[in-house]
Scaffold this motif. Structure first.
Motif, PDB file in Angstrom:
ATOM      1  N   GLY A  19      22.668 -86.698 -45.700  1.00  0.00           N
ATOM      2  CA  GLY A  19      23.010 -87.320 -46.969  1.00  0.00           C
ATOM      3  C   GLY A  19      21.976 -88.308 -47.440  1.00  0.00           C
ATOM      4  O   GLY A  19      21.799 -88.514 -48.641  1.00  0.00           O
ATOM      5  N   GLU A  20      21.280 -88.969 -46.498  1.00  0.00           N
ATOM      6  CA  GLU A  20      20.268 -89.954 -46.869  1.00  0.00           C
ATOM      7  C   GLU A  20      19.102 -89.296 -47.603  1.00  0.00           C
ATOM      8  O   GLU A  20      18.628 -89.813 -48.611  1.00  0.00           O
ATOM      9  CB  GLU A  20      19.771 -90.684 -45.624  1.00  0.00           C
ATOM     10  CG  GLU A  20      20.814 -91.579 -44.978  1.00  0.00           C
ATOM     11  CD  GLU A  20      20.287 -92.264 -43.742  1.00  0.00           C
ATOM     12  OE1 GLU A  20      19.087 -92.107 -43.430  1.00  0.00           O
ATOM     13  OE2 GLU A  20      21.068 -92.960 -43.072  1.00  0.00           O
ATOM     14  N   ARG A  22      19.112 -86.438 -49.181  1.00  0.00           N
ATOM     15  CA  ARG A  22      19.583 -85.899 -50.463  1.00  0.00           C
ATOM     16  C   ARG A  22      19.729 -87.009 -51.501  1.00  0.00           C
ATOM     17  O   ARG A  22      19.342 -86.841 -52.658  1.00  0.00           O
ATOM     18  CB  ARG A  22      20.899 -85.144 -50.255  1.00  0.00           C
ATOM     19  CG  ARG A  22      20.697 -83.929 -49.357  1.00  0.00           C
ATOM     20  CD  ARG A  22      21.952 -83.098 -49.162  1.00  0.00           C
ATOM     21  NE  ARG A  22      21.651 -81.981 -48.250  1.00  0.00           N
ATOM     22  CZ  ARG A  22      22.437 -80.937 -48.056  1.00  0.00           C
ATOM     23  NH1 ARG A  22      23.599 -80.867 -48.698  1.00  0.00           N
ATOM     24  NH2 ARG A  22      22.096 -79.981 -47.227  1.00  0.00           N
ATOM     25  N   GLU A  23      20.269 -88.147 -51.088  1.00  0.00           N
ATOM     26  CA  GLU A  23      20.412 -89.265 -52.010  1.00  0.00           C
ATOM     27  C   GLU A  23      19.037 -89.824 -52.391  1.00  0.00           C
ATOM     28  O   GLU A  23      18.801 -90.161 -53.550  1.00  0.00           O
ATOM     29  CB  GLU A  23      21.276 -90.365 -51.382  1.00  0.00           C
ATOM     30  CG  GLU A  23      21.494 -91.563 -52.286  1.00  0.00           C
ATOM     31  CD  GLU A  23      22.182 -91.211 -53.606  1.00  0.00           C
ATOM     32  OE1 GLU A  23      21.888 -91.884 -54.615  1.00  0.00           O
ATOM     33  OE2 GLU A  23      22.995 -90.269 -53.630  1.00  0.00           O
ATOM     34  N   SER A  24      18.127 -89.892 -51.438  1.00  0.00           N
ATOM     35  CA  SER A  24      16.777 -90.377 -51.725  1.00  0.00           C
ATOM     36  C   SER A  24      16.082 -89.472 -52.739  1.00  0.00           C
ATOM     37  O   SER A  24      15.407 -89.948 -53.657  1.00  0.00           O
ATOM     38  CB  SER A  24      15.958 -90.457 -50.433  1.00  0.00           C
ATOM     39  OG  SER A  24      16.509 -91.404 -49.549  1.00  0.00           O
ATOM     40  N   TYR A  25      16.241 -88.171 -52.545  1.00  0.00           N
ATOM     41  CA  TYR A  25      15.654 -87.229 -53.505  1.00  0.00           C
ATOM     42  C   TYR A  25      16.211 -87.455 -54.901  1.00  0.00           C
ATOM     43  O   TYR A  25      15.458 -87.488 -55.888  1.00  0.00           O
ATOM     44  CB  TYR A  25      15.905 -85.784 -53.061  1.00  0.00           C
ATOM     45  CG  TYR A  25      15.635 -84.802 -54.171  1.00  0.00           C
ATOM     46  CD1 TYR A  25      14.342 -84.399 -54.469  1.00  0.00           C
ATOM     47  CD2 TYR A  25      16.676 -84.321 -54.977  1.00  0.00           C
ATOM     48  CE1 TYR A  25      14.084 -83.531 -55.535  1.00  0.00           C
ATOM     49  CE2 TYR A  25      16.439 -83.464 -56.030  1.00  0.00           C
ATOM     50  CZ  TYR A  25      15.136 -83.079 -56.308  1.00  0.00           C
ATOM     51  OH  TYR A  25      14.891 -82.243 -57.368  1.00  0.00           O
ATOM     52  N   LEU A  26      17.523 -87.621 -55.014  1.00  0.00           N
ATOM     53  CA  LEU A  26      18.137 -87.803 -56.327  1.00  0.00           C
ATOM     54  C   LEU A  26      17.659 -89.096 -56.995  1.00  0.00           C
ATOM     55  O   LEU A  26      17.437 -89.129 -58.210  1.00  0.00           O
ATOM     56  CB  LEU A  26      19.658 -87.794 -56.205  1.00  0.00           C
ATOM     57  CG  LEU A  26      20.284 -86.435 -55.888  1.00  0.00           C
ATOM     58  CD1 LEU A  26      21.771 -86.591 -55.589  1.00  0.00           C
ATOM     59  CD2 LEU A  26      20.070 -85.440 -57.032  1.00  0.00           C
ATOM     60  N   VAL A  27      17.480 -90.148 -56.223  1.00  0.00           N
ATOM     61  CA  VAL A  27      16.959 -91.400 -56.777  1.00  0.00           C
ATOM     62  C   VAL A  27      15.545 -91.189 -57.315  1.00  0.00           C
ATOM     63  O   VAL A  27      15.207 -91.620 -58.428  1.00  0.00           O
ATOM     64  CB  VAL A  27      16.975 -92.509 -55.708  1.00  0.00           C
ATOM     65  CG1 VAL A  27      16.217 -93.748 -56.191  1.00  0.00           C
ATOM     66  CG2 VAL A  27      18.407 -92.887 -55.352  1.00  0.00           C
ATOM     67  N   ARG A 135      22.360 -83.378 -59.335  1.00  0.00           N
ATOM     68  CA  ARG A 135      23.197 -84.512 -58.954  1.00  0.00           C
ATOM     69  C   ARG A 135      24.623 -84.054 -58.662  1.00  0.00           C
ATOM     70  O   ARG A 135      25.285 -84.580 -57.762  1.00  0.00           O
ATOM     71  CB  ARG A 135      23.197 -85.565 -60.069  1.00  0.00           C
ATOM     72  CG  ARG A 135      24.065 -86.776 -59.739  1.00  0.00           C
ATOM     73  CD  ARG A 135      23.713 -87.963 -60.577  1.00  0.00           C
ATOM     74  NE  ARG A 135      23.890 -87.721 -62.009  1.00  0.00           N
ATOM     75  CZ  ARG A 135      23.610 -88.641 -62.939  1.00  0.00           C
ATOM     76  NH1 ARG A 135      23.139 -89.824 -62.591  1.00  0.00           N
ATOM     77  NH2 ARG A 135      23.811 -88.369 -64.209  1.00  0.00           N
ATOM     78  N   PRO A 139      24.982 -82.533 -53.205  1.00  0.00           N
ATOM     79  CA  PRO A 139      25.775 -83.015 -52.067  1.00  0.00           C
ATOM     80  C   PRO A 139      26.622 -81.926 -51.407  1.00  0.00           C
ATOM     81  O   PRO A 139      26.969 -82.051 -50.231  1.00  0.00           O
ATOM     82  CB  PRO A 139      26.663 -84.101 -52.693  1.00  0.00           C
ATOM     83  CG  PRO A 139      25.911 -84.559 -53.897  1.00  0.00           C
ATOM     84  CD  PRO A 139      25.253 -83.325 -54.435  1.00  0.00           C
ATOM     85  N   ASP A 159      16.944 -79.484 -46.117  1.00  0.00           N
ATOM     86  CA  ASP A 159      16.685 -80.914 -46.193  1.00  0.00           C
ATOM     87  C   ASP A 159      15.235 -81.262 -45.876  1.00  0.00           C
ATOM     88  O   ASP A 159      14.697 -82.240 -46.383  1.00  0.00           O
ATOM     89  CB  ASP A 159      17.650 -81.673 -45.285  1.00  0.00           C
ATOM     90  CG  ASP A 159      19.031 -81.786 -45.911  1.00  0.00           C
ATOM     91  OD1 ASP A 159      19.424 -80.846 -46.636  1.00  0.00           O
ATOM     92  OD2 ASP A 159      19.715 -82.802 -45.692  1.00  0.00           O
ATOM     93  N   SER A 190      14.824 -96.703 -49.295  1.00  0.00           N
ATOM     94  CA  SER A 190      15.420 -95.424 -48.898  1.00  0.00           C
ATOM     95  C   SER A 190      14.601 -94.234 -49.386  1.00  0.00           C
ATOM     96  O   SER A 190      14.682 -93.138 -48.830  1.00  0.00           O
ATOM     97  CB  SER A 190      16.856 -95.318 -49.428  1.00  0.00           C
ATOM     98  OG  SER A 190      16.873 -95.376 -50.848  1.00  0.00           O
TER      99      SER A 190
END
Length: 229
Positions: A19-20, A22-27, A135, A139, A159, A190
């Motif tokens: 999840g980290e 994936r969230e970093s990519y989205l940011v 987005r 997830p 990932d 992150s």
């Protein structure tokens, strides 16, 4: 550093939580979309960029293309093979150490220029649409997803591939900002930490640990470059 970096690079599942990344990519992707909408990008569209033989338009399209790559794999129905480690992925990729005139790099520039043909507003709108889809759907991608990269001919853990796009988004956002005279986007740790870790590991793989250590600690004995690419 060695243990944590090694786990991130090999993609064994022992490193950063799925999840980290994936969230970093989205940011990073959201930041890139905002940069593409900067008036300074449109104003400099036809000018040379900070990268040799790349116009601002072509560079902007190359930045946006990182979202295209991810989008193409969200609904991937192909049958992937055994995923290769990230270091091997970069070692196999001809563009990494090829010169500007190598066909792989020429093709990247030509594709960027072609993708920019409809202008800055259209490019930014396309990138934003892709980001909104990602987005919502990123997830929910399977934890153990492996994808085949048809443009490369081998497979990666999904990932791990996201991490490669994270690097591209951060590096080319800086390139584009420098090209049009705006501040490089501020991104959280992150996002930056996994990018720095991957680049450091690639630099060690390419130049050796001694060269990297000397550059970071002993300027008087530093080699000419420890560039990862």
């Amino acid at each position: 550093m060695g243990d944590s970096v090694g786990r991130v690079i090999t993609g064994t599942g022992e490193g950063r939580h799925m999840g980290e990344i994936r969230e970093s990519y989205l940011v990073a992707a959201e930041s890139a979309v905002a940069l593409l909408r900067e008036p300074a990008v449109a104003a400099a569209w036809s000018k040379p960029s900070a990268l040799n033989e790349f116009s601002v338009a072509g560079l902007a399209a190359h930045l946006a293309h990182q979202l295209v790559r991810i989008d193409s794999l969200l609904d991937d129905g192909g049958v992937p093979g055994e995923p290769v480690p990230l270091i091997e992925h970069f070692s196999r990729s001809p563009w990494v150490q090829a010169g500007l005139d190598h066909e792989s790099n020429v093709g990247i520039r030509q594709a960027g220029e072609a993708a920019a043909a409809d202008g800055p507003a259209a490019l930014a709108a396309k990138a934003e649409k892709l980001f909104e889809r990602q987005r919502a759907e990123l997830p929910a991608q399977p934890r153990d997803k492996v994808v085949h990269l048809p443009w490369s001919g081998w497979s990666l853990r999904f990932d791990d591939f996201l991490l490669t796009r994270l690097v591209e988004l951060v590096v080319h956002s800086d390139d584009l900002a420098a090209s049009v005279g705006v501040e490089t986007p501020k991104l959280p740790a992150s996002v930056i930490d996994p990018v720095v870790e991957l680049l450091a590991r690639l630099a060690v793989h390419r130049h050796g640990a001694t060269a990297v250590i000397r550059t970071l600690s002993r300027a008087e004995r530093a080699p000419a470059t420890i560039s990862a690419f």
